[in-house]
Design an enzyme around this catalytic site. Structure first.
Site, PDB file in Angstrom:
ATOM      1  N   ASP A 159      45.195  -1.777  -1.515  1.00 18.31           N
ATOM      2  CA  ASP A 159      46.018  -0.925  -0.658  1.00 18.31           C
ATOM      3  C   ASP A 159      45.617  -1.044   0.810  1.00 18.31           C
ATOM      4  OD1 ASP A 159      47.110   0.011  -2.990  1.00 18.31           O
ATOM      5  OD2 ASP A 159      46.771   2.123  -2.532  1.00 18.31           O
TER       6      ASP A 159
ATOM      7  N   HIS B 280      40.656  -1.256  -1.724  1.00 22.97           N
ATOM      8  CA  HIS B 280      41.189  -1.332  -0.362  1.00 22.97           C
ATOM      9  C   HIS B 280      40.491  -2.481   0.365  1.00 22.97           C
ATOM     10  CE1 HIS B 280      41.610   2.875  -1.636  1.00 22.97           C
ATOM     11  NE2 HIS B 280      42.624   2.979  -0.793  1.00 22.97           N
TER      12      HIS B 280
END
Length: 262
Positions: free
Chosen positions: A74, A219
């Site tokens: 993400d 991430h």
């Protein structure tokens, strides 16, 4: 019940503290029973579709028989994403990237193109990381449409998947996603890498939570995450896992716009 986490777009002590507080608040909300979220599992999508698995960029995978798991990232692209793509290419592992628009897609367009060119699934994480459940319908559409247009312009393919910031979604978000042709994808594994730069700890958390049909949330904007990826891949491969994109995980079924998958 889904444990919702906050995912920030920048590093720094202050932002990590804010992320921790938000995650705690989201968890309290989920456990209080105030939020009911219906999600669909990959196995149920495959079962409903039947038939044979479809081919994809990294080869044909039948997740009805193989022990599949999806690696997702993400809030990129970032300065770490090129190294991540090198690792994935070396290890022949596909991933699904849920990209942010502002300061990410618009800052690293060449990495968006590279993700698509190298066979990864490119999806949306909104334009500014606005919490969609706090936004008006027009704001939600703007947050979702803007990255879609940019990703399509850069890659030639319009996204069909999105991940709502903090995992926060509701009926209004579902309806707008349905209008825009987007399915929502959450996760089953989180390393909480927004709270630590310790790559060994990130690796340990992922391995402890991983199971068949899992969707791993990481991430590539944080310093400790990308260095953890080679060890995560190697360890899960030793356990017999096959890495796939989210669409491969659902195949031969397909994600339906307006539905939520995890």
């Amino acid at each position: 019940m889904l444990s919702l986490t906050r995912k920030m777009t920048k590093t720094g002590t202050g932002l990590r503290a804010a992320a921790t507080l938000a995650a705690a608040a989201s968890l309290t909300l989920a456990l209080s029973g105030c939020t009911k979220l219906e999600t669909t599992s990959p196995s149920s999508v495959r079962g409903a579709a039947g038939g044979q698995a479809r081919a994809a960029g990294f080869g044909t995978v039948d997740c009805g028989h193989a022990q599949c798991i999806a690696l997702t990232f993400d809030a990129g692209p970032s300065e770490h994403s090129a190294r991540l793509l090198d690792i994935l290419k070396e290890k022949q592992v596909p991933a699904t990237f849920f990209l942010l628009g502002k300061r990410h897609i618009d800052t690293y367009p060449e990495l968006v193109r590279r993700m698509a060119d190298e066979g990864h699934e490119v999806a949306s994480h909104t334009w500014t990381h606005k919490i969609l459940t706090d936004a008006e319908p027009d704001e939600i559409r703007e947050e979702l449409e803007r990255p879609n247009k940019e990703i399509e312009r850069l890659t030639g393919k319009r996204p069909t998947l999105m991940r709502p910031p903090q995992g926060r979604t509701d009926d209004t978000v579902h309806e707008i996603c349905r209008e825009l042709g987007l399915a929502e994808v959450l996760w089953t594994v989180t390393a909480k890498d927004y709270k630590t730069d310790d790559s060994d700890l990130i690796t340990e958390r992922v391995l402890d939570q991983s199971s068949r049909d899992g969707i791993i949330l990481l991430h590539d904007i944080y310093d400790g995450t990308v260095p953890a990826v080679p060890g995560i891949i190697d360890a899960l491969k030793k356990r017999g896992y096959v890495f796939v994109t989210v669409p491969q995980l659902l195949a031969p079924g397909k994600a339906e716009p307006g539905k939520v998958y995890r």
